[in-house]
Design a protein around this motif. Sequence first.
Motif, PDB file in Angstrom:
ATOM      1  N   PHE A 189       0.864  -1.181   0.000  1.00 41.44           N
ATOM      2  CA  PHE A 189       0.000   0.000   0.000  1.00 41.44           C
ATOM      3  C   PHE A 189       0.901   1.232   0.000  1.00 41.44           C
ATOM      4  O   PHE A 189       1.635   1.479   0.973  1.00 41.44           O
ATOM      5  CB  PHE A 189      -0.917  -0.023   1.226  1.00 41.44           C
ATOM      6  CG  PHE A 189      -1.964   1.040   1.245  1.00 41.44           C
ATOM      7  CD1 PHE A 189      -3.155   0.877   0.544  1.00 41.44           C
ATOM      8  CD2 PHE A 189      -1.773   2.211   1.972  1.00 41.44           C
ATOM      9  CE1 PHE A 189      -4.128   1.862   0.570  1.00 41.44           C
ATOM     10  CE2 PHE A 189      -2.736   3.189   1.995  1.00 41.44           C
ATOM     11  CZ  PHE A 189      -3.921   3.020   1.300  1.00 41.44           C
ATOM     12  N   ILE A 190       0.839   2.009  -1.095  1.00 41.57           N
ATOM     13  CA  ILE A 190       1.713   3.175  -1.264  1.00 41.57           C
ATOM     14  C   ILE A 190       0.832   4.420  -1.255  1.00 41.57           C
ATOM     15  O   ILE A 190       0.212   4.758  -2.264  1.00 41.57           O
ATOM     16  CB  ILE A 190       2.507   3.085  -2.583  1.00 41.57           C
ATOM     17  CG1 ILE A 190       3.242   1.738  -2.672  1.00 41.57           C
ATOM     18  CG2 ILE A 190       3.506   4.231  -2.690  1.00 41.57           C
ATOM     19  CD1 ILE A 190       3.914   1.498  -4.009  1.00 41.57           C
ATOM     20  N   PRO A 191       0.755   5.144  -0.132  1.00 38.96           N
ATOM     21  CA  PRO A 191      -0.112   6.327  -0.066  1.00 38.96           C
ATOM     22  C   PRO A 191       0.414   7.457  -0.960  1.00 38.96           C
ATOM     23  O   PRO A 191       1.628   7.676  -1.059  1.00 38.96           O
ATOM     24  CB  PRO A 191      -0.068   6.718   1.420  1.00 38.96           C
ATOM     25  CG  PRO A 191       0.476   5.526   2.131  1.00 38.96           C
ATOM     26  CD  PRO A 191       1.372   4.834   1.159  1.00 38.96           C
ATOM     27  N   TRP A 243       8.312   7.536   1.429  1.00 34.05           N
ATOM     28  CA  TRP A 243       8.481   6.103   1.248  1.00 34.05           C
ATOM     29  C   TRP A 243       8.404   5.350   2.565  1.00 34.05           C
ATOM     30  O   TRP A 243       8.085   4.172   2.591  1.00 34.05           O
ATOM     31  CB  TRP A 243       9.829   5.826   0.575  1.00 34.05           C
ATOM     32  CG  TRP A 243       9.873   6.302  -0.843  1.00 34.05           C
ATOM     33  CD1 TRP A 243      10.397   7.463  -1.302  1.00 34.05           C
ATOM     34  CD2 TRP A 243       9.352   5.615  -1.983  1.00 34.05           C
ATOM     35  NE1 TRP A 243      10.247   7.559  -2.663  1.00 34.05           N
ATOM     36  CE2 TRP A 243       9.604   6.437  -3.114  1.00 34.05           C
ATOM     37  CE3 TRP A 243       8.698   4.394  -2.172  1.00 34.05           C
ATOM     38  CZ2 TRP A 243       9.225   6.075  -4.396  1.00 34.05           C
ATOM     39  CZ3 TRP A 243       8.332   4.035  -3.459  1.00 34.05           C
ATOM     40  CH2 TRP A 243       8.587   4.865  -4.548  1.00 34.05           C
ATOM     41  N   VAL A 244       8.670   6.016   3.669  1.00 41.60           N
ATOM     42  CA  VAL A 244       8.623   5.346   4.959  1.00 41.60           C
ATOM     43  C   VAL A 244       7.209   4.945   5.333  1.00 41.60           C
ATOM     44  O   VAL A 244       7.004   4.062   6.193  1.00 41.60           O
ATOM     45  CB  VAL A 244       9.240   6.255   6.055  1.00 41.60           C
ATOM     46  CG1 VAL A 244       8.323   7.436   6.357  1.00 41.60           C
ATOM     47  CG2 VAL A 244       9.534   5.463   7.327  1.00 41.60           C
ATOM     48  N   ASP A 257       4.099  -1.537   9.009  1.00 44.02           N
ATOM     49  CA  ASP A 257       3.117  -0.465   8.974  1.00 44.02           C
ATOM     50  C   ASP A 257       3.631   0.636   9.895  1.00 44.02           C
ATOM     51  O   ASP A 257       3.643   0.475  11.124  1.00 44.02           O
ATOM     52  CB  ASP A 257       1.753  -0.963   9.430  1.00 44.02           C
ATOM     53  CG  ASP A 257       0.652   0.089   9.260  1.00 44.02           C
ATOM     54  OD1 ASP A 257       0.995   1.262   8.973  1.00 44.02           O
ATOM     55  OD2 ASP A 257      -0.525  -0.257   9.429  1.00 44.02           O
ATOM     56  N   HIS A 258       4.062   1.736   9.300  1.00 43.96           N
ATOM     57  CA  HIS A 258       4.674   2.814  10.074  1.00 43.96           C
ATOM     58  C   HIS A 258       3.694   3.427  11.063  1.00 43.96           C
ATOM     59  O   HIS A 258       4.103   3.986  12.095  1.00 43.96           O
ATOM     60  CB  HIS A 258       5.222   3.885   9.131  1.00 43.96           C
ATOM     61  CG  HIS A 258       6.104   4.887   9.808  1.00 43.96           C
ATOM     62  ND1 HIS A 258       5.659   6.125  10.224  1.00 43.96           N
ATOM     63  CD2 HIS A 258       7.413   4.820  10.170  1.00 43.96           C
ATOM     64  CE1 HIS A 258       6.646   6.790  10.792  1.00 43.96           C
ATOM     65  NE2 HIS A 258       7.732   6.019  10.771  1.00 43.96           N
TER      66      HIS A 258
END
Length: 335
Positions: A276-278, A283-284, A313-314
């Motif tokens: 999943f790239i918001p 990138w973190v 998941d940051h």
Amino acid sequence: MLKKGLLLFFVVFLIFASRAFPQTADSLKKADSLKIDTSLLNKYRIDPHKNALPLRNRPVQIHEELIPVSMLDFKVNYWRKWIKFGININQSAFSNNWSNGGISSLAIGGNFDYKTEYSKAPFDYTGELLMQYGTVANRGQIARKTNDRLFFDNKIATQLSKKWFFFGSLTFESQFDKGYQYSTVPVLISRFMAPGYITESIGVEYKPNKFFDLRIGTGTARQTFVLDTTIYHHLKTNYGVLPGHTFKNELAFQVVSTYDKDIMQNLHLNARYAGFIPYGRGWVNIDHRLDATLIAKVNRLINVNVTGTVLYDHDTSKKPQATEGLALGIIYKFP
């Protein structure tokens, strides 16, 4: 003169009569002993199967005739369904005087997987419901859960070419029971819909065969829910939802890939990766999740399985998270 004539006639009649019928009995005996040449009979025999009349051969002509046929009572079923459930048990026991020490424990885990598919070209629908839960009880301690997941995925697609599809999907993910962080005092950190995720995605799908699938969701939205406000005081990140709020929406680019195949005889691998790239974030903040299950079948019911999950998941933790389990259990799949 007349008398002489009659006498002469009578004599002549006797002579002719004696010559016409000589020794009747002897003649019959000779007639019975005569030999007949049957070759002459076969030579001049008339064959009843042969027709002396001329025959006229006419060509056979076949004409197509349409016969009305009623529809057979058959129905085509475009739906396919699979159900798989299993129970895993892990147990250990020690006597009170066991010199090496140890704690008796009992761990039970269960999973239920329901999958359905509708396929009628060019449309295709796939739905999957996955429920997993496990708990372990050590002597002298309260029971603690070892696995807890509720996952529901729906996808509808239309075929663009032989291997490419245009798809739209809707995914829901959460858990069943309360989750605690164990230290001196158990601290509640999660429960049903805290967090909970709903993801909508549209894009293209690459499906070259039956066991591999790749979704590229160019337009993806994810809603994160934290409906229990009591856990605000125990988590700084709060699953990405700001304190005082119960909802967060994100737009992103998503990649989902699945692999489901027998890699060896009696050895099956099922893996699912979701990235999943918001949009608009560094990138973190890219989320990665990999779930894998390796099943070794002992027989039709008993199996040994290894499950593992790697998650980054940051919004949940600054470091990667992982879980692993090895169990002997019973699994049943039908049809």
